[in-house]
Design an enzyme around this catalytic site. Sequence first.
Site, short mmCIF file in Angstrom:
data_model
loop_
_atom_site.label_atom_id
_atom_site.label_comp_id
_atom_site.label_asym_id
_atom_site.label_seq_id
_atom_site.Cartn_x
_atom_site.Cartn_y
_atom_site.Cartn_z
N CYS A 113 -0.59 12.61 8.11
CA CYS A 113 -0.14 11.40 8.70
C CYS A 113 -0.08 11.19 9.89
O CYS A 113 0.18 10.09 10.59
CB CYS A 113 1.06 10.66 7.49
SG CYS A 113 0.58 10.76 5.81
N HIS A 241 4.62 5.41 11.50
CA HIS A 241 3.69 5.53 10.27
C HIS A 241 4.27 4.58 9.34
O HIS A 241 5.34 4.74 8.85
CB HIS A 241 3.67 6.99 9.80
CG HIS A 241 3.19 7.43 8.57
ND1 HIS A 241 1.80 6.88 8.30
CD2 HIS A 241 3.49 8.14 7.54
CE1 HIS A 241 1.48 7.23 7.06
NE2 HIS A 241 2.39 7.96 6.67
N ASN A 271 -0.07 2.86 2.35
CA ASN A 271 -0.28 4.02 3.22
C ASN A 271 -1.39 4.66 3.37
O ASN A 271 -2.15 5.46 2.43
CB ASN A 271 1.00 5.36 2.44
CG ASN A 271 0.89 6.39 3.22
OD1 ASN A 271 0.40 6.80 4.34
ND2 ASN A 271 2.02 7.20 3.20
#
Length: 315
Positions: A113, A241, A271
């Site tokens: 990520c 993020h 996500n």
Amino acid sequence: MTGTKILGFGGYQPDKVVTNDDLAKVVDTNDEWIRTRVGIQSRRFARDDETVTDMAEAAGAKALAASGLEPSEVDLVIVATCSPESPMPNVAASVASRLGIPAPGAYDLNAACAGFCYGIGAASDSVRAGSARNVLVIGAEKMTSWIDPTDRSTCIIFADGAGAAVVGPAGEGEPSGIGPVVWGSAGDQAQKITIDGRNGSLKQDGQAVFRWATTAMAPVALEACRRAGVTPAEISAFVPHQANLRIIESIAKKLGIPRERVADDIITAGNTSSASIPLALSRMAEQGRLQPGTPALLLAFGAGLSYASQVVTVP
Ligand code: UT7
């Protein structure tokens, strides 16, 4: 050394919208739990025949168009991904070819990520050092191909998409529009987010990662501001993020950045790992929430555990 800046950016989301109620038909979950614990209301899933390369190409084309550059002016392509359809060939070379970028340096980067901010850091340093003129950085993920659709602890969180930005030199006498990257890792906690083996699916120790993100990441973002010479009060957009709305709001509060300046694309994107920051930037731009010429703070974190942060000037 020359300064650098982001010349343009763009995002791509697959068409298929999946709501919390849709998932509640498959696993034992409900809309209320997902909204309050994670902040997601809906997310996008790629079609079975849609690949990371396809999504990377779509996002890359948008960023390239926004930059105003011709494909021939790009000489390095970096694709941040942890969910490519296969380890070989890499995604970057194929995407570059599809976009008509002639014979660039091309590599994939896996910092999960955190990948997009690693890519921006590497791209900026390559331009500064003179090893590239303009760099296309893409974060692209098909997380659903590594998720067990019957595991309620992960299938409600992760989603698919891609986002991209073009990094090039700042103009003569123009201040650098990409601040120094603050990056690092906590490999002693590598087992907190894993995919085991070829047929494995993503598993995470959610509570441990939550604690780490809400304690260790604000200082990283503060250091990125310090190295860029700005205070959090001067940040016009905070784009962390998109892992969990509670993590996003907790870090923003620690930094003292007001909620209206904070990206919350997780609500409708889920996500998307390395795609989440450029997608969230694109969403803020669509919403008229970005002011060109002002400093935006990027902060990425995830498996590794790896993290990276930098301040960029909104193009
Ligand atoms: O992008 C990579 C970086 N990753 C992260 O940043 C993830 C960080 N962690 C998180 O965002 C959160 O820890 C999660 C969203 C993953 C989980 O939220 P949580 O508040 O930490 O929940 P939990 O795992 O502690 O579970 C609480 C309860 C459990 O039930 P009991 O044991 O209290 O009865 C779970 O079984 O919630 C249950 N649960 C669910 N209930 C309904 C877990 N998943 C679900 C679900 N629907 N989907």
